[in-house]
Design a protein around this motif. Structure first.
Motif, PDB file in Angstrom:
ATOM      1  N   GLU A   1      -6.359   0.270  -0.715  1.00  0.00           N
ATOM      2  CA  GLU A   1      -6.465   1.013  -1.971  1.00  0.00           C
ATOM      3  C   GLU A   1      -5.475   0.486  -3.004  1.00  0.00           C
ATOM      4  O   GLU A   1      -4.367   0.079  -2.674  1.00  0.00           O
ATOM      5  CB  GLU A   1      -6.188   2.504  -1.721  1.00  0.00           C
ATOM      6  CG  GLU A   1      -7.259   3.208  -0.901  1.00  0.00           C
ATOM      7  CD  GLU A   1      -6.968   4.691  -0.748  1.00  0.00           C
ATOM      8  OE1 GLU A   1      -6.232   5.243  -1.587  1.00  0.00           O
ATOM      9  OE2 GLU A   1      -7.467   5.281   0.221  1.00  0.00           O
ATOM     10  N   ASN A   2      -5.903   0.512  -4.255  1.00  0.00           N
ATOM     11  CA  ASN A   2      -5.046   0.234  -5.416  1.00  0.00           C
ATOM     12  C   ASN A   2      -4.582  -1.219  -5.515  1.00  0.00           C
ATOM     13  O   ASN A   2      -3.632  -1.523  -6.240  1.00  0.00           O
ATOM     14  CB  ASN A   2      -3.813   1.156  -5.422  1.00  0.00           C
ATOM     15  CG  ASN A   2      -4.195   2.616  -5.390  1.00  0.00           C
ATOM     16  OD1 ASN A   2      -5.113   3.032  -6.090  1.00  0.00           O
ATOM     17  ND2 ASN A   2      -3.513   3.403  -4.567  1.00  0.00           N
TER      18      ASN A   2
ATOM     19  N   ASN B   1     -12.170  -6.288  -3.534  1.00  0.00           N
ATOM     20  CA  ASN B   1     -10.827  -6.480  -4.121  1.00  0.00           C
ATOM     21  C   ASN B   1     -10.274  -7.881  -3.880  1.00  0.00           C
ATOM     22  O   ASN B   1      -9.115  -8.151  -4.194  1.00  0.00           O
ATOM     23  CB  ASN B   1      -9.851  -5.430  -3.573  1.00  0.00           C
ATOM     24  CG  ASN B   1      -9.490  -5.638  -2.110  1.00  0.00           C
ATOM     25  OD1 ASN B   1     -10.296  -6.123  -1.323  1.00  0.00           O
ATOM     26  ND2 ASN B   1      -8.277  -5.264  -1.736  1.00  0.00           N
TER      27      ASN B   1
ATOM     28  N   LEU C   1       2.670   1.555  -3.538  1.00  0.00           N
ATOM     29  CA  LEU C   1       1.738   1.893  -4.615  1.00  0.00           C
ATOM     30  C   LEU C   1       1.302   3.344  -4.530  1.00  0.00           C
ATOM     31  O   LEU C   1       1.190   4.038  -5.556  1.00  0.00           O
ATOM     32  CB  LEU C   1       0.522   0.964  -4.571  1.00  0.00           C
ATOM     33  CG  LEU C   1       0.789  -0.487  -4.976  1.00  0.00           C
ATOM     34  CD1 LEU C   1      -0.407  -1.364  -4.630  1.00  0.00           C
ATOM     35  CD2 LEU C   1       1.124  -0.595  -6.455  1.00  0.00           C
ATOM     36  N   LYS C   2       1.070   3.817  -3.319  1.00  0.00           N
ATOM     37  CA  LYS C   2       0.711   5.227  -3.143  1.00  0.00           C
ATOM     38  C   LYS C   2       1.862   6.123  -3.581  1.00  0.00           C
ATOM     39  O   LYS C   2       1.657   7.130  -4.272  1.00  0.00           O
ATOM     40  CB  LYS C   2       0.348   5.491  -1.678  1.00  0.00           C
ATOM     41  CG  LYS C   2      -0.150   6.905  -1.420  1.00  0.00           C
ATOM     42  CD  LYS C   2      -0.573   7.084   0.030  1.00  0.00           C
ATOM     43  CE  LYS C   2      -1.086   8.503   0.278  1.00  0.00           C
ATOM     44  NZ  LYS C   2      -1.480   8.699   1.699  1.00  0.00           N
TER      45      LYS C   2
ATOM     46  N   GLU D   1       0.833  -1.206   0.000  1.00  0.00           N
ATOM     47  CA  GLU D   1       0.000   0.000   0.000  1.00  0.00           C
ATOM     48  C   GLU D   1       0.871   1.262   0.000  1.00  0.00           C
ATOM     49  O   GLU D   1       0.609   2.211  -0.739  1.00  0.00           O
ATOM     50  CB  GLU D   1      -0.926  -0.010   1.218  1.00  0.00           C
ATOM     51  CG  GLU D   1      -1.944   1.124   1.214  1.00  0.00           C
ATOM     52  CD  GLU D   1      -2.900   1.041   2.383  1.00  0.00           C
ATOM     53  OE1 GLU D   1      -4.125   1.150   2.152  1.00  0.00           O
ATOM     54  OE2 GLU D   1      -2.441   0.881   3.530  1.00  0.00           O
TER      55      GLU D   1
ATOM     56  N   GLU E   1       0.462   3.914  -8.506  1.00  0.00           N
ATOM     57  CA  GLU E   1       0.181   2.733  -9.323  1.00  0.00           C
ATOM     58  C   GLU E   1      -0.862   1.835  -8.657  1.00  0.00           C
ATOM     59  O   GLU E   1      -1.217   2.020  -7.486  1.00  0.00           O
ATOM     60  CB  GLU E   1       1.471   1.929  -9.543  1.00  0.00           C
ATOM     61  CG  GLU E   1       2.521   2.656 -10.360  1.00  0.00           C
ATOM     62  CD  GLU E   1       3.836   1.902 -10.456  1.00  0.00           C
ATOM     63  OE1 GLU E   1       4.736   2.400 -11.144  1.00  0.00           O
ATOM     64  OE2 GLU E   1       3.969   0.811  -9.843  1.00  0.00           O
ATOM     65  N   LYS E   2      -1.324   0.849  -9.425  1.00  0.00           N
ATOM     66  CA  LYS E   2      -2.212  -0.193  -8.914  1.00  0.00           C
ATOM     67  C   LYS E   2      -1.541  -1.547  -9.094  1.00  0.00           C
ATOM     68  O   LYS E   2      -0.611  -1.696  -9.890  1.00  0.00           O
ATOM     69  CB  LYS E   2      -3.557  -0.162  -9.637  1.00  0.00           C
ATOM     70  CG  LYS E   2      -4.332   1.130  -9.390  1.00  0.00           C
ATOM     71  CD  LYS E   2      -5.718   1.082  -9.972  1.00  0.00           C
ATOM     72  CE  LYS E   2      -6.476   2.362  -9.632  1.00  0.00           C
ATOM     73  NZ  LYS E   2      -7.876   2.323 -10.126  1.00  0.00           N
TER      74      LYS E   2
END
Length: 458
Positions: free
Chosen positions: A154-155, A182, A125-126, A122, A130-131
């Motif tokens: 998230e992501n 998810n 990616l933040k 997490e 990106e995801k």
């Protein structure tokens, strides 16, 4: 600190990139360019540190591209989810020490690594904007721990493959009852090795991996092994005397015991690593005679060890082969072509200088759960029982034997009930699973089916 591949065909990368890459792009596994050496005086200073502080001291040696304050916050958040104040407490029973690694959210040792890995993903990616689509295989505990580590984050999407009807019912429920948008569970009609092979094949499809931003949570991810190194140091520091120690490790995929090997290489005074297997004993045969030849997977009461292809063995072989990436490449080409790897007499001797090994069959496992409970009142899960039986047979009488307790016994209630007549009491978080709605896709062991499912849901 830079990282390389066991197969030698990637340029050195930093820790953050190593975490995100998972499986190296050349098909190898990621390792640090060098192993930090811990001086005896530093070891002594670390001996009684709280778990989170010790984890920061060790992990910061390897994660040099993450600011110290950020790394500390990630570690604190990850182990703040554990119910025991010591995170991985050490208890003494019947002449052995038991390192309880099951106080995390899913009651298995995988939580120690996967709570941290989920938070790392997490964070990174933040930072990158990106995801990621996580793709992993599980023989039981990795899946639920990985899902607990990233659900709702998230992501991130997560796709977990498990062998249909070959995990314990509780293990399956821990995965399939998580309905977050998810989270995607796939029950593969086959074995864990089938699941793992599909995952590795899809990671080696570099175009697919890049297009769908695949991330790895299996122990092919370096961060998982690194997180597990910490509790070897922690256990040693909690012994009455900080002398030489033997660790008994129930082993399937070689990741947990490889973390112990790294701890030894760093300077922890480990006398031997005892590799304990069930009937799926390819690793015991490897240690005892150099026989690493694939057989058929046998279903047992310790399903997380029902494995033939131990993916993390490649990391150890890199060191056994004197850090020769060429020898690693040829060994795994040989395995693919012939179903076995041949070792020299000198290599077998080196393996035996570092590891002991034993095979503990199902009858022995159940008998150990029963006798240990009768003598101590303590209930072992079947995987931990394999390690305890190995310790009692191979190193009985050694003053410092630590057996890794890899799961709460209630996760394997049927096996425990067979052994002692009653199932282990269900902790509240497991009792709450009964009757819950579940979601899972059942499919054949076909990489193209899995690939299509990921494309549809990513």
């Amino acid at each position: 600190m830079k990282y390389i591949s066991t197969r030698g065909n990637i340029a050195p990368i930093g820790f953050k990139e190593a975490v995100m890459m998972g499986l190296a792009t050349d098909g190898g596994l990621i390792l640090p360019e060098s192993i930090p050496q811990i001086a005896p005086e530093t070891l002594a200073a670390w001996a009684k540190l709280p778990y989170r502080e010790l984890a920061f001291n060790i992990i910061s040696l390897f994660a040099t591209d993450i600011p110290a304050a950020d790394l500390k916050a990630l570690i604190d958040r990850s182990y703040g989810t554990f119910e025991h104040q010591e995170t991985t407490p050490l208890v003494q029973k019947d002449g052995v020490y038991i390192l309880e690694l099951f106080h995390g959210p899913t009651l298995a040792f995988k939580d120690v690594a996967l709570q941290l890995l989920g938070n790392l993903f997490e964070y990174l990616l933040k930072e990158r904007g990106e995801k990621m689509n996580i793709l992993g295989a599980t023989s039981g505990d990795t899946g639920s721990a990985a899902i607990a580590g990233v659900r709702g984050k998230e992501n991130i999407n997560i796709f977990i493959l498990h062998p249909h009807l070959k995990t314990s019912p509780i293990q399956a429920l821990q995965m399939t009852s998580v309905l977050d948008a998810n989270v995607h569970n796939i029950a593969v009609e086959g074995t864990f090795d089938d699941c793992q092979n599909i995952v590795k094949t899809l990671f080696n499809d570099l175009e697919f991996k890049k297009e769908y931003a695949l991330g790895a949570v299996n122990s092919i991810n370096w961060a998982r092994v690194l997180a597990q190194v910490v509790y070897y140091f922690y256990a040693w520091g909690r012994l009455p005397e900080q002398g030489k120690v033997v660790f008994s490790v129930p082993t399937g995929n070689f990741g947990d015991i490889f973390a112990g090997y790294l701890a030894k290489r760093m300077g922890l005074p480990v006398e031997k690593l005892l590799l304990a297997t069930n009937e799926n004993n390819i690793l015991s045969r490897f240690v005892q005679s150099g026989d690493y030849s694939l057989g058929q997977v046998v279903q047992t009461v310790s399903p997380s060890m029902d494995i033939q292809l131990a993916s993390n063995l490649e990391r150890y072989l890199y060191y056994l082969f004197n850090e020769s990436a060429e020898r690693v490449r040829s060994a795994f080409a040989e395995l693919q072509q012939t179903g076995k790897i041949v070792f020299s007499a000198e290599e077998v001797q080196r393996v035996q200088s570092e590891f002991l090994s034993c095979t503990v069959n199902e009858a022995m496992t159940l008998e150990t759960i029963a006798s240990f409970n009768k003598e101590t009142g303590y209930v072992l899960d079947p995987h931990t029982a394999v390690g305890v039986r190995g310790a009692l047979e191979c190193v009985k009488g050694h003053p410092a034997v630590v057996c890794l307790a890899t799961a709460h016994p209630a996760k394997f209630g049927e096996a425990v009930e067979r052994a002692i007549g009653t199932p282990a009491p269900l902790p509240p978080q497991l009792a709450a699973l009964q009757g819950k709605e579940t979601r899972c896709e059942i499919m054949a062991a076909d990489k193209e089916l899995v690939k299509a499912f990921v494309k549809a849901k990513a």
